[in-house]
Enzyme design. Structure first.
Site, PDB file in Angstrom:
ATOM      1  N   HIS A   1      -7.900  -2.958   9.337  1.00 29.99           N
ATOM      2  CA  HIS A   1      -6.844  -3.779   8.758  1.00 29.99           C
ATOM      3  C   HIS A   1      -5.539  -3.714   9.557  1.00 29.99           C
ATOM      4  CE1 HIS A   1      -5.135  -6.121   5.519  1.00 29.99           C
ATOM      5  NE2 HIS A   1      -4.198  -5.227   5.273  1.00 29.99           N
TER       6      HIS A   1
ATOM      7  N   GLY B   1       0.811  -1.208   0.000  1.00 33.42           N
ATOM      8  CA  GLY B   1       0.000   0.000   0.000  1.00 33.42           C
ATOM      9  C   GLY B   1       0.844   1.257   0.000  1.00 33.42           C
TER      10      GLY B   1
END
Length: 285
Positions: free
Chosen positions: A265, A39
């Site tokens: 997450h 990410g």
């Protein structure tokens, strides 16, 4: 114990470039390798900087920076494969025969693959979301769709939308975090890696490859993981929804699952104390 950035940063020169990492804890303690996720703007330090002090009390900790994410030198190949190879290269260079591994998201996938292919090198495994197939939830998930949108055309607004999908409590998405992640996300190596993993064209190519491949997906081989395994998950994970945990929980022979409420997450960040307590007890058994 000083676990600041400057006090813990290290460099390892290998035949495939420099691997950078953070090290903390006594050399007399058992090794613990911390593997980061993927990410925009991700690094091992950003994933685990607030957990190092806890784990370094009982373990000799190494938070590795994977190649291609803007910190360690980039190498050719798919990021998940080069990440796994870098861990073995790292362990060989430092004479680490076997270690416990904690892997966040992509780092968990790397850890699973290492446990399948190199079972003698992984003593225990802790994953943080991210492993297994979507069984009931849509694929790609909301978080991955937002990540794909950012990767295709990066801007701050898309970064903020993605960051908000990573957490249950949006107060964690501070201006400081946004700027930190944005500055790292526009690194050329990091952008190249993101395109290979999450760009629309790359994603379509990966789906076509999987549809036509005779090679089974990694998760179908999880029955080969022989080490004790702890799966940790945020109940409100919008990147890798909790139904993904069912396959690894059933397939890995010695697996157990801990789900953290009111958590997205980033379990090690958003449920810090509960995560550390749970993982610490698992590692001490």
């Amino acid at each position: 114990m000083d676990v600041s950035y400057d006090a813990t940063k290290r460099e390892l020169v290998t035949d495939q470039g420099v691997i950078r990492y953070h090290e903390a804890g006594s050399t007399d303690s058992p090794p613990l390798i911390l593997l980061h996720g993927s990410g925009p703007g991700v690094t091992g330090w950003r994933n685990y900087r607030n957990n190092l002090a806890f784990f370094a009390q009982t373990h000799h900790c190494y938070a590795i920076e994977f190649p291609g994410f803007g910190v360690s030198d980039a190498v050719e190949g798919h990021p998940v494969l080069t990440a796994g190879a870098s861990v073995i290269r790292f362990m060989d260079a430092l004479d680490i025969d076997s270690a416990a591994i904690v892997g966040n998201s992509m780092g968990g996938v790397v850890g699973i693959n290492l446990a399948i292919k190199h079972p003698d090198r992984v003593a225990k495994l802790v994953t943080i979301g991210g492993v297994g197939p979507n069984l009931y939830s849509p694929s790609p998930s909301e978080g991955l769709r937002l990540l794909q949108e950012f990767t295709d055309a990066p801007d701050r607004d898309k970064l903020i939308r993605w960051l908000n999908s990573m957490v249950f409590d949006r107060k964690l998405v501070t201006d400081e975090l946004i700027e930190e992640r944005w500055a790292a996300a526009i690194n050329p190596d990091a952008q190249k890696t993101a395109q290979m993993m999450y760009g629309s064209a790359a994603f379509a190519m990966q789906q076509k490859f999987l549809a036509n491949s005779n090679t089974p997906p990694y998760w179908s081989m999880m029955h080969k993981v022989t080490c004790p395994t702890l799966l940790t998950w945020g109940l409100d994970d919008r990147v890798s929804p909790p139904d993904m945990s069912l396959a690894p929980l059933r397939l890995i022979p010695n697996a157990e699952l801990h789900v953290f409420p009111n958590c997205g997450h980033w379990v090690m960040i958003e449920a810090k104390e509960a995560f550390e307590s749970t993982v610490g007890a698992f590692l001490q058994r």
